[in-house]
Scaffold this motif. Structure first.
Motif, mmCIF file in Angstrom:
data_model
loop_
_atom_site.group_PDB
_atom_site.id
_atom_site.type_symbol
_atom_site.label_atom_id
_atom_site.label_comp_id
_atom_site.label_asym_id
_atom_site.label_seq_id
_atom_site.Cartn_x
_atom_site.Cartn_y
_atom_site.Cartn_z
ATOM 1 N N ILE A 130 11.991 6.957 10.470
ATOM 2 C CA ILE A 130 11.996 5.532 10.814
ATOM 3 C C ILE A 130 10.637 4.893 10.514
ATOM 4 O O ILE A 130 10.563 3.836 9.882
ATOM 5 C CB ILE A 130 12.348 5.331 12.301
ATOM 6 N N LEU A 131 9.572 5.543 10.945
ATOM 7 C CA LEU A 131 8.244 4.958 10.781
ATOM 8 C C LEU A 131 7.823 4.840 9.318
ATOM 9 O O LEU A 131 7.198 3.853 8.924
ATOM 10 C CB LEU A 131 7.212 5.757 11.570
ATOM 11 N N VAL A 132 8.165 5.820 8.503
ATOM 12 C CA VAL A 132 7.831 5.740 7.079
ATOM 13 C C VAL A 132 8.594 4.590 6.430
ATOM 14 O O VAL A 132 8.040 3.839 5.622
ATOM 15 C CB VAL A 132 8.111 7.090 6.370
ATOM 16 N N THR A 133 9.857 4.423 6.800
ATOM 17 C CA THR A 133 10.641 3.317 6.253
ATOM 18 C C THR A 133 10.012 1.978 6.624
ATOM 19 O O THR A 133 9.830 1.110 5.772
ATOM 20 C CB THR A 133 12.090 3.383 6.768
ATOM 21 N N VAL A 134 9.663 1.814 7.890
ATOM 22 C CA VAL A 134 9.033 0.573 8.341
ATOM 23 C C VAL A 134 7.702 0.368 7.630
ATOM 24 O O VAL A 134 7.393 -0.722 7.150
ATOM 25 C CB VAL A 134 8.862 0.566 9.875
ATOM 26 N N TYR A 135 6.909 1.419 7.530
ATOM 27 C CA TYR A 135 5.605 1.353 6.855
ATOM 28 C C TYR A 135 5.773 0.905 5.401
ATOM 29 O O TYR A 135 5.070 0.004 4.932
ATOM 30 C CB TYR A 135 4.938 2.718 6.930
ATOM 31 N N GLU A 136 6.712 1.518 4.705
ATOM 32 C CA GLU A 136 6.888 1.188 3.288
ATOM 33 C C GLU A 136 7.412 -0.235 3.104
ATOM 34 O O GLU A 136 7.001 -0.936 2.195
ATOM 35 C CB GLU A 136 7.801 2.205 2.612
ATOM 36 N N TYR A 137 8.320 -0.659 3.966
ATOM 37 C CA TYR A 137 8.831 -2.023 3.839
ATOM 38 C C TYR A 137 7.771 -3.050 4.177
ATOM 39 O O TYR A 137 7.697 -4.102 3.564
ATOM 40 C CB TYR A 137 10.060 -2.234 4.738
ATOM 41 N N ILE B 274 3.641 14.710 5.755
ATOM 42 C CA ILE B 274 4.713 14.783 6.752
ATOM 43 C C ILE B 274 5.512 16.060 6.555
ATOM 44 O O ILE B 274 5.855 16.748 7.519
ATOM 45 C CB ILE B 274 5.610 13.536 6.679
ATOM 46 N N ALA B 275 5.805 16.408 5.310
ATOM 47 C CA ALA B 275 6.535 17.648 5.030
ATOM 48 C C ALA B 275 5.763 18.862 5.529
ATOM 49 O O ALA B 275 6.352 19.792 6.103
ATOM 50 C CB ALA B 275 6.824 17.765 3.535
ATOM 51 N N ASN B 276 4.450 18.867 5.329
ATOM 52 C CA ASN B 276 3.629 19.979 5.818
ATOM 53 C C ASN B 276 3.653 20.061 7.337
ATOM 54 O O ASN B 276 3.751 21.149 7.914
ATOM 55 C CB ASN B 276 2.180 19.841 5.329
ATOM 56 N N LEU B 277 3.567 18.909 7.990
ATOM 57 C CA LEU B 277 3.615 18.885 9.444
ATOM 58 C C LEU B 277 4.970 19.377 9.951
ATOM 59 O O LEU B 277 5.034 20.194 10.880
ATOM 60 C CB LEU B 277 3.338 17.463 9.953
ATOM 61 N N LEU B 278 6.042 18.934 9.322
ATOM 62 C CA LEU B 278 7.373 19.392 9.715
ATOM 63 C C LEU B 278 7.536 20.890 9.496
ATOM 64 O O LEU B 278 8.175 21.581 10.303
ATOM 65 C CB LEU B 278 8.452 18.608 8.960
ATOM 66 N N TYR C 156 4.370 -2.645 4.076
ATOM 67 C CA TYR C 156 3.111 -2.596 3.342
ATOM 68 C C TYR C 156 3.254 -2.323 1.854
ATOM 69 O O TYR C 156 2.327 -2.538 1.117
ATOM 70 C CB TYR C 156 2.191 -1.538 3.953
ATOM 71 N N ASP C 157 4.411 -1.865 1.425
ATOM 72 C CA ASP C 157 4.539 -1.514 0.018
ATOM 73 C C ASP C 157 5.251 -2.599 -0.773
ATOM 74 O O ASP C 157 4.692 -3.163 -1.696
ATOM 75 C CB ASP C 157 5.257 -0.177 -0.122
ATOM 76 N N SER C 158 6.461 -2.879 -0.387
ATOM 77 C CA SER C 158 7.264 -3.746 -1.238
ATOM 78 C C SER C 158 7.352 -5.180 -0.749
ATOM 79 O O SER C 158 7.999 -6.000 -1.379
ATOM 80 C CB SER C 158 8.672 -3.161 -1.361
ATOM 81 N N GLU C 159 6.712 -5.465 0.383
ATOM 82 C CA GLU C 159 6.739 -6.802 0.955
ATOM 83 C C GLU C 159 8.144 -7.272 1.282
ATOM 84 O O GLU C 159 8.407 -8.453 1.393
ATOM 85 C CB GLU C 159 6.060 -7.811 0.012
ATOM 86 N N LYS C 160 9.098 -6.356 1.425
ATOM 87 C CA LYS C 160 10.455 -6.721 1.793
ATOM 88 C C LYS C 160 10.537 -6.842 3.303
ATOM 89 O O LYS C 160 9.870 -6.134 4.037
ATOM 90 C CB LYS C 160 11.455 -5.664 1.311
ATOM 91 N N ASP C 161 11.391 -7.734 3.743
ATOM 92 C CA ASP C 161 11.611 -7.918 5.162
ATOM 93 C C ASP C 161 12.770 -7.010 5.577
ATOM 94 O O ASP C 161 13.904 -7.226 5.175
ATOM 95 C CB ASP C 161 11.926 -9.380 5.440
ATOM 96 N N LEU C 162 12.485 -6.014 6.399
ATOM 97 C CA LEU C 162 13.499 -5.040 6.805
ATOM 98 C C LEU C 162 14.650 -5.709 7.537
ATOM 99 O O LEU C 162 15.815 -5.396 7.288
ATOM 100 C CB LEU C 162 12.849 -3.967 7.688
ATOM 101 N N MET D 140 0.862 -1.176 0.000
ATOM 102 C CA MET D 140 0.000 0.000 0.000
ATOM 103 C C MET D 140 0.907 1.239 0.000
ATOM 104 O O MET D 140 1.464 1.616 1.003
ATOM 105 C CB MET D 140 -0.885 -0.025 1.245
ATOM 106 N N LYS D 141 1.060 1.828 -1.138
ATOM 107 C CA LYS D 141 1.879 3.034 -1.260
ATOM 108 C C LYS D 141 0.946 4.233 -1.193
ATOM 109 O O LYS D 141 0.016 4.352 -1.971
ATOM 110 C CB LYS D 141 2.626 3.011 -2.588
ATOM 111 N N ASN D 142 1.205 5.096 -0.245
ATOM 112 C CA ASN D 142 0.366 6.276 -0.063
ATOM 113 C C ASN D 142 1.116 7.477 -0.630
ATOM 114 O O ASN D 142 2.079 7.958 -0.025
ATOM 115 C CB ASN D 142 0.057 6.467 1.421
ATOM 116 N N LYS D 143 0.688 7.960 -1.785
ATOM 117 C CA LYS D 143 1.407 9.035 -2.463
ATOM 118 C C LYS D 143 1.322 10.374 -1.739
ATOM 119 O O LYS D 143 2.101 11.274 -2.007
ATOM 120 C CB LYS D 143 0.937 9.179 -3.910
ATOM 121 N N HIS D 144 0.405 10.504 -0.810
ATOM 122 C CA HIS D 144 0.251 11.774 -0.094
ATOM 123 C C HIS D 144 0.957 11.794 1.258
ATOM 124 O O HIS D 144 1.053 12.846 1.886
ATOM 125 C CB HIS D 144 -1.229 12.092 0.118
#
Length: 95
Positions: free
Chosen positions: A37-44, A10-14, A46-52, A1-5
Motif C-alpha cells: 500500500i505504501l509503495v503504491t501511495v508513494y509512487e502515485y 523492501i524485498a531484502n527486508l521481506l 511522488y513519481d507520476s503525479e497521478k491522483d490516486l 521521484m522514482k527510487n530504483k532501489h
C-alpha cells in the motif's frame, strides 16, 4: 521521484522477515501488505503525479459501464461505507 532501489530494499527486508518468521506468518503478511500500500501511495504521489483517489473514481466509473451496481446512484446504496470514505477523502485531500 522514482527510487530504483526501493523495491529491492523492501524485498531484502521481506526476505529477512521470511527467514525469521516464515512467509505464512502474520508478521510477514502484514509487512508485505503495508509496504504494498505504501509503495503504491508513494509512487502515485511522488513519481507520476497521478491522483490516486481520482484514479479510483475513474476506474469505478469505467467499471459501471459493465456493472450496473457501480453507477453513482447504486454505488452509494450498495456500498455506503466505501462511498462515505471516498467523499471524506475527496473533501480532505483536494485543494
Amino acid at each position: 521521484m522514482k527510487n530504483k532501489h526501493l523495491k529491492s530494499e523492501i524485498a531484502n527486508l521481506l526476505e529477512t522477515v521470511d527467514k525469521a518468521f516464515g512467509k505464512d506468518s502474520v508478521q510477514y503478511q502484514n509487512l508485505d501488505y503495508y509496504f504494498d500500500i505504501l509503495v503504491t501511495v508513494y509512487e502515485y504521489n511522488y513519481d507520476s503525479e497521478k491522483d490516486l483517489l481520482g484514479e479510483l473514481k475513474d476506474l469505478i466509473n469505467k467499471l459501471s459501464e459493465k456493472i450496473p451496481e457501480l453507477t453513482p446512484e447504486q454505488f452509494k446504496e450498495k456500498y455506503p461505507n466505501i462511498s462515505k470514505m471516498i467523499d471524506y477523502l475527496n473533501k480532505w485531500l483536494t485543494d
